[in-house]
Design an enzyme around this catalytic site. Structure first.
Site, mmCIF file in Angstrom:
data_model
loop_
_atom_site.group_PDB
_atom_site.id
_atom_site.type_symbol
_atom_site.label_atom_id
_atom_site.label_comp_id
_atom_site.label_asym_id
_atom_site.label_seq_id
_atom_site.Cartn_x
_atom_site.Cartn_y
_atom_site.Cartn_z
ATOM 1 C CB THR A 129 5.929 0.467 7.743
ATOM 2 O OG1 THR A 129 5.898 1.225 6.548
ATOM 3 C CG2 THR A 129 5.309 -0.809 7.457
ATOM 4 C CE LYS A 181 4.451 1.126 3.186
ATOM 5 N NZ LYS A 181 5.380 1.775 4.023
ATOM 6 C CE LYS A 218 9.925 -1.594 9.845
ATOM 7 N NZ LYS A 218 8.815 -0.616 9.547
#
Length: 294
Positions: free
Chosen positions: A101, A176, A244
């Site tokens: 990701t 995502k 993150k």
């Protein structure tokens, strides 16, 4: 057509999810070459038949399909675009699949650099955690050229069951971000429900029997709520990695002039957990927030 007879798969990153993904490729008969910063993390894969490479450059010299699932966008950039990175080192017509990701902008940068070298680059982040990786049932969101997606679809079919081509380069990463927005916000509701059940004197496991298959049902409720109840906070996906991801989503939303109140609340709660030493716990450890000293 990609098959075990004409393909060597390079795999970079053998963490919580990557190890199971590489193992599934091995079990499907593909020759697999692995690289990770700590060779010890790959020892069991090597015993099962994988070969070791000591750098991304070595992977590029041995494999014609290379998959990465590493930690942070900075790691992705180093692996692909750094000195002796994959783009510089691999041969023409190599397929590069980043399943980390990461940021949509970096996915586009890698795609464009690959085009210049006649290399096929796809961004294909995944969802499903350690369980999905282990069982080969990941959701895979793919960005890049459609013909490249079709070429490596046999690989995706080994790793996942919900495989969707989303569009041009960067589209997988944008998808995502949608996934992570849902996860981060809905996890608050899952944790609140379990804590509420406990404080009201209910048996939370019995409560789950009623609500997990109704309108409130979700993957997190079925798979992570039981871990909360059992006190199991081992990572299927690290809090530090979700933070993150949420930061990426916040930045992308800001660039689109979009408000994200749910995401903003979720990241504030997870940041408090990280400050209390939970960054390496699984995302279900958000349950612990209600026991923090406010």
């Amino acid at each position: 057509m990609i098959s075990p007879e004409n393909t060597v798969v390079g795999f970079i990153g053998t963490g919580v999810m990557g190890k199971s993904m590489a193992r599934n490729l091995l079990r499907a008969g593909y020759p697999v070459v692995v690289y990770t910063r700590s060779k010890e993390k790959a020892e069991d894969l090597l015993q099962e038949g994988a070969n070791w490479a000591d750098s991304p450059k070595t992977i590029a010299e041995k494999a014609n399909v290379i998959i990465s699932i590493v930690g942070y966008p900075s790691d992705v950039e180093e692996v692909y675009l750094g000195e002796n990175g994959l783009i510089e080192s691999c041969g023409e017509n190599t397929y590069l699949i980043d399943m980390t990701t990461s940021t949509p902008s970096l996915a586009i940068k890698i795609y464009e650099a690959g085009k210049e070298r006649k290399v096929h680059a796809l961004d294909a982040p995944v969802s499903g955690g350690d369980i999905g990786a282990r069982d080969g049932k990941l959701s895979i969101m793919v960005g890049g050229d459609h013909e490249d997606f079709l070429a490596v679809e046999p690989i995706f079919n080994i790793l996942g069951t919900n495989i969707v081509y989303q569009g041009k380069a960067g589209s997988g990463q944008h998808t995502k971000m949608c996934n992570q927005i849902v996860i981060s916000s809905s996890m608050i509701g899952v944790c609140e429900a379990i804590v509420y059940a406990e404080k009201s004197g209910l048996d939370p496991e019995t409560v789950l029997k009623s609500i997990s298959s109704g309108a409130a049902g979700s993957w997190a409720l079925s798979n992570l709520a039981p871990r909360m109840i059992q006190g199991n906070f081992e990572p299927g996906f690290y809090i530090k990695h979700l933070i993150k991801d949420m930061n990426i989503a916040l930045e992308e939303a800001k660039n689109m002039d979009m408000e994200t109140p749910g995401l903003s609340l979720a990241i504030s709660l997870y940041n408090k957990l990280a400050e209390n030493g939970e960054e390496n716990s699984g995302t279900q450890a958000l349950y612990k927030y209600w026991n923090l000293e406010k």
